[in-house]
Scaffold this motif. Sequence first.
Motif, PDB file in Angstrom:
ATOM      1  N   SER A 353       0.801  -1.227   0.000  1.00  0.00           N
ATOM      2  CA  SER A 353       0.000   0.000   0.000  1.00  0.00           C
ATOM      3  C   SER A 353       0.833   1.275   0.000  1.00  0.00           C
ATOM      4  CB  SER A 353      -0.939  -0.004   1.205  1.00  0.00           C
ATOM      5  OG  SER A 353      -0.177  -0.045   2.403  1.00  0.00           O
ATOM      6  N   ASN A 354       2.056   1.247   0.459  1.00  0.00           N
ATOM      7  CA  ASN A 354       2.976   2.372   0.686  1.00  0.00           C
ATOM      8  C   ASN A 354       2.829   2.846   2.134  1.00  0.00           C
ATOM      9  OD1 ASN A 354       5.129   4.071  -0.003  1.00  0.00           O
ATOM     10  ND2 ASN A 354       3.764   5.758  -0.560  1.00  0.00           N
ATOM     11  N   PRO A 355       3.764   2.474   3.007  1.00  0.00           N
ATOM     12  CA  PRO A 355       5.041   1.879   2.619  1.00  0.00           C
ATOM     13  C   PRO A 355       4.890   0.450   2.092  1.00  0.00           C
ATOM     14  CG  PRO A 355       4.797   1.794   4.992  1.00  0.00           C
ATOM     15  CD  PRO A 355       3.655   2.622   4.481  1.00  0.00           C
ATOM     16  N   ILE A 356       5.784   0.104   1.177  1.00  0.00           N
ATOM     17  CA  ILE A 356       5.799  -1.252   0.644  1.00  0.00           C
ATOM     18  C   ILE A 356       6.823  -2.059   1.423  1.00  0.00           C
ATOM     19  CG2 ILE A 356       6.337  -2.657  -1.376  1.00  0.00           C
ATOM     20  CD1 ILE A 356       5.200  -0.437  -3.096  1.00  0.00           C
ATOM     21  N   ASP A 357       6.342  -3.095   2.073  1.00  0.00           N
ATOM     22  CA  ASP A 357       7.201  -3.970   2.872  1.00  0.00           C
ATOM     23  C   ASP A 357       7.425  -5.262   2.097  1.00  0.00           C
ATOM     24  OD1 ASP A 357       8.532  -5.464   4.732  1.00  0.00           O
ATOM     25  OD2 ASP A 357       6.870  -5.565   6.168  1.00  0.00           O
ATOM     26  N   VAL A 358       8.607  -5.401   1.499  1.00  0.00           N
ATOM     27  CA  VAL A 358       8.922  -6.613   0.733  1.00  0.00           C
ATOM     28  C   VAL A 358       9.296  -7.762   1.656  1.00  0.00           C
ATOM     29  CG1 VAL A 358       9.534  -5.422  -1.394  1.00  0.00           C
ATOM     30  CG2 VAL A 358      11.286  -5.783   0.358  1.00  0.00           C
ATOM     31  N   ASP A 364      16.719  -9.403  -4.179  1.00  0.00           N
ATOM     32  CA  ASP A 364      17.048  -8.197  -4.952  1.00  0.00           C
ATOM     33  C   ASP A 364      15.950  -7.887  -5.962  1.00  0.00           C
ATOM     34  OD1 ASP A 364      19.459  -8.447  -3.592  1.00  0.00           O
ATOM     35  OD2 ASP A 364      20.496  -9.363  -5.302  1.00  0.00           O
ATOM     36  N   GLN A 365      15.434  -8.926  -6.602  1.00  0.00           N
ATOM     37  CA  GLN A 365      14.443  -8.759  -7.666  1.00  0.00           C
ATOM     38  C   GLN A 365      13.162  -8.110  -7.157  1.00  0.00           C
ATOM     39  OE1 GLN A 365      15.103  -9.362 -10.815  1.00  0.00           O
ATOM     40  NE2 GLN A 365      13.065  -8.793 -11.555  1.00  0.00           N
ATOM     41  N   HIS A 366      12.803  -8.376  -5.912  1.00  0.00           N
ATOM     42  CA  HIS A 366      11.586  -7.776  -5.367  1.00  0.00           C
ATOM     43  C   HIS A 366      11.703  -6.251  -5.315  1.00  0.00           C
ATOM     44  CE1 HIS A 366      10.776 -11.879  -3.319  1.00  0.00           C
ATOM     45  NE2 HIS A 366      10.077 -11.792  -4.442  1.00  0.00           N
ATOM     46  N   TYR A 367      12.853  -5.736  -4.917  1.00  0.00           N
ATOM     47  CA  TYR A 367      13.077  -4.283  -4.935  1.00  0.00           C
ATOM     48  C   TYR A 367      12.984  -3.743  -6.360  1.00  0.00           C
ATOM     49  CZ  TYR A 367      14.658  -3.818  -0.058  1.00  0.00           C
ATOM     50  OH  TYR A 367      14.725  -3.765   1.322  1.00  0.00           O
ATOM     51  N   GLN A 390      21.158  -7.523   6.206  1.00  0.00           N
ATOM     52  CA  GLN A 390      21.232  -8.738   7.009  1.00  0.00           C
ATOM     53  C   GLN A 390      20.262  -9.810   6.496  1.00  0.00           C
ATOM     54  OE1 GLN A 390      20.796  -5.660   8.200  1.00  0.00           O
ATOM     55  NE2 GLN A 390      22.657  -5.211   9.361  1.00  0.00           N
ATOM     56  N   VAL A 391      19.276  -9.392   5.716  1.00  0.00           N
ATOM     57  CA  VAL A 391      18.303 -10.319   5.123  1.00  0.00           C
ATOM     58  C   VAL A 391      19.034 -11.268   4.166  1.00  0.00           C
ATOM     59  CG1 VAL A 391      16.366 -10.436   3.498  1.00  0.00           C
ATOM     60  CG2 VAL A 391      16.346  -8.770   5.374  1.00  0.00           C
ATOM     61  N   PRO A 392      18.864 -12.586   4.296  1.00  0.00           N
ATOM     62  CA  PRO A 392      19.681 -13.537   3.524  1.00  0.00           C
ATOM     63  C   PRO A 392      19.463 -13.507   2.015  1.00  0.00           C
ATOM     64  CG  PRO A 392      17.967 -14.692   4.763  1.00  0.00           C
ATOM     65  CD  PRO A 392      17.985 -13.285   5.263  1.00  0.00           C
ATOM     66  N   GLY A 393      18.284 -13.042   1.576  1.00  0.00           N
ATOM     67  CA  GLY A 393      18.015 -13.062   0.136  1.00  0.00           C
ATOM     68  C   GLY A 393      18.608 -11.891  -0.633  1.00  0.00           C
ATOM     69  N   LEU A 394      19.214 -10.921   0.060  1.00  0.00           N
ATOM     70  CA  LEU A 394      19.766  -9.743  -0.616  1.00  0.00           C
ATOM     71  C   LEU A 394      21.259  -9.925  -0.896  1.00  0.00           C
ATOM     72  CD1 LEU A 394      18.022  -6.819   1.311  1.00  0.00           C
ATOM     73  CD2 LEU A 394      17.228  -8.104  -0.695  1.00  0.00           C
ATOM     74  N   THR A 395      21.687  -9.408  -2.039  1.00  0.00           N
ATOM     75  CA  THR A 395      23.089  -9.498  -2.438  1.00  0.00           C
ATOM     76  C   THR A 395      23.575  -8.123  -2.888  1.00  0.00           C
ATOM     77  OG1 THR A 395      22.771  -9.899  -4.820  1.00  0.00           O
ATOM     78  CG2 THR A 395      22.540 -11.802  -3.335  1.00  0.00           C
ATOM     79  N   LYS A 396      24.832  -8.064  -3.242  1.00  0.00           N
ATOM     80  CA  LYS A 396      25.412  -6.798  -3.717  1.00  0.00           C
ATOM     81  C   LYS A 396      24.754  -6.329  -5.017  1.00  0.00           C
ATOM     82  CE  LYS A 396      29.142  -9.196  -6.148  1.00  0.00           C
ATOM     83  NZ  LYS A 396      30.602  -9.368  -6.279  1.00  0.00           N
ATOM     84  N   ASN A 397      24.081  -7.218  -5.735  1.00  0.00           N
ATOM     85  CA  ASN A 397      23.427  -6.839  -6.990  1.00  0.00           C
ATOM     86  C   ASN A 397      22.299  -5.845  -6.763  1.00  0.00           C
ATOM     87  OD1 ASN A 397      25.083  -8.540  -8.474  1.00  0.00           O
ATOM     88  ND2 ASN A 397      23.703 -10.288  -8.241  1.00  0.00           N
ATOM     89  N   LEU A 398      21.761  -5.807  -5.538  1.00  0.00           N
ATOM     90  CA  LEU A 398      20.697  -4.849  -5.250  1.00  0.00           C
ATOM     91  C   LEU A 398      21.161  -3.421  -5.502  1.00  0.00           C
ATOM     92  CD1 LEU A 398      17.935  -4.055  -4.215  1.00  0.00           C
ATOM     93  CD2 LEU A 398      18.781  -4.344  -1.869  1.00  0.00           C
ATOM     94  N   ALA A 399      22.422  -3.151  -5.224  1.00  0.00           N
ATOM     95  CA  ALA A 399      22.956  -1.804  -5.465  1.00  0.00           C
ATOM     96  C   ALA A 399      22.807  -1.426  -6.936  1.00  0.00           C
ATOM     97  CB  ALA A 399      24.418  -1.725  -5.027  1.00  0.00           C
ATOM     98  N   GLU A 400      23.068  -2.366  -7.828  1.00  0.00           N
ATOM     99  CA  GLU A 400      22.971  -2.065  -9.256  1.00  0.00           C
ATOM    100  C   GLU A 400      21.528  -1.781  -9.667  1.00  0.00           C
ATOM    101  OE1 GLU A 400      25.630  -1.527 -10.934  1.00  0.00           O
ATOM    102  OE2 GLU A 400      26.863  -2.176  -9.231  1.00  0.00           O
ATOM    103  N   TYR A 401      20.580  -2.477  -9.062  1.00  0.00           N
ATOM    104  CA  TYR A 401      19.169  -2.223  -9.373  1.00  0.00           C
ATOM    105  C   TYR A 401      18.768  -0.819  -8.923  1.00  0.00           C
ATOM    106  CZ  TYR A 401      18.593  -7.257 -10.277  1.00  0.00           C
ATOM    107  OH  TYR A 401      18.690  -8.526 -10.779  1.00  0.00           O
TER     108      TYR A 401
END
Length: 461
Positions: A353-358, A364-367, A390-401
């Motif tokens: 709804s905003n805020p969006i809580d993924v 990374d893809q969810h962001y 600290q979330v296990p599903g996030l990687t450094k690739n999120l920065a590029e997104y």
Amino acid sequence: MISKLLDPQSVALVGASPKPGTVGYVILENLVTRFRGAVYPVNPKYDEVELWGRKLKFYKSVSEIDATVDVVVVATPAPTVPSIVEEAGRRGIPAAVVISSGFAEAGNQELEQRLASAARQYGVRLLGPNCIGVYNAFSNFDTLFLPLDRAGRPPPGPLALISQSGAVAAAIMDWAARRGIGLGLVVNYGNKADVTEVELIEHFAADDRIRVITIYLEGFKYRGEAAKFLNAVRKTVPKKPVVVYKAGRGRAAQRAVRSHTAAMAGTYEMYKGLFSQAGALEASSVREMFDMAKALATQPIPRGPRALVVSDSGGMAIQAVDALEALGLEVPEVPESIARELKRELLPFAAVSNPIDVTGSATDQHYKVVLDALLPTAFFDMALVITLMQVPGLTKNLAEYIIDSRRYGKPIAVVNFGGSELVQRFEEVLEDSGIPVYPTPERAAKALWALYKYGEIRRRL
């Protein structure tokens, strides 16, 4: 001749010394080992000295230097300074930085008047006295008498700092250096017997290397200075933002201001009104000043006040919404049609709804899905992105997104908190690509507010 003070090609240092631990030694080392221009040490006690792997010729006086000198830096006892500046003026040197203290700030108004009179008589533009002078990261012109191992020097960058306090300027430089903040030009003007913050503002307004001007201000010496400050800032703000932190707000602090730089503190309400009229953004602390400046130097101006919040932490998202709304920014709901699309792409228990809580199960893809779905639309003017790595599903690739989302032309501020190597590297990649990162939602919200407020100010002026 302000340019000769800030961007000289050659410098004479009167009071240069080969003795470690002295003011004259530290400034000489700064200039000889790093400055890209010519350096002429002046001290009648020495002829030639070997320092830092080279032989340095010392001159008895500035009159002996048989070359063009753009600026003379003076670090000698206060009573000797007026005659040195007078000699520099007769020699044709157009600018002087007076490091020496012991003038009006110590009750010696007459000595300061003599110094100012000597400078005026020969057309020498004078910075100081009682200052640390200039740090130019582009040329490494550095008159600070603080050793590098105690006070870091920041890299070249789009921010300029004008500071009434030398110690505060040095502390800010050290802080900026440790964080890699590009602080291209720093000027401490001390007692401002000649050059004032007004002329420095006007100079930086015309300097294409500088995108944001920051000012640490204690007070004006004369009532008329307030009007000059107002006019200078009002002319500058349509070109680039000016962010001010005013120290000396309470009665006891005002007494300290008078003894520190011989300035008139005045009432805080007067300064607050002045900043508002001038179009300057006011910060409540040095840290907040640079939080704002970092965003203003790197992000586009938003069209409106509507913020998108996306987070992998519901608690942090709530804090962000509180902070944004407290500043007068809006956090509108996501339109139902787009919310339905997001529900198909995100996890079943994500809030859309905003805020969006993924959620803490995000990838990374969810962001990327959220940013690509909402930032191109007309429903949002800016984004506050919270990335707890600290979330296990996030990687450094999120920065590029996140960096890729810049193509939508809307400001982005990221909240990232933690001390792991992944967290630090993630922040570095974002900052190096011009995305400002903050450790708390409140600080990121204030940075986005500064962008929105500056847009309003620029439209008004």
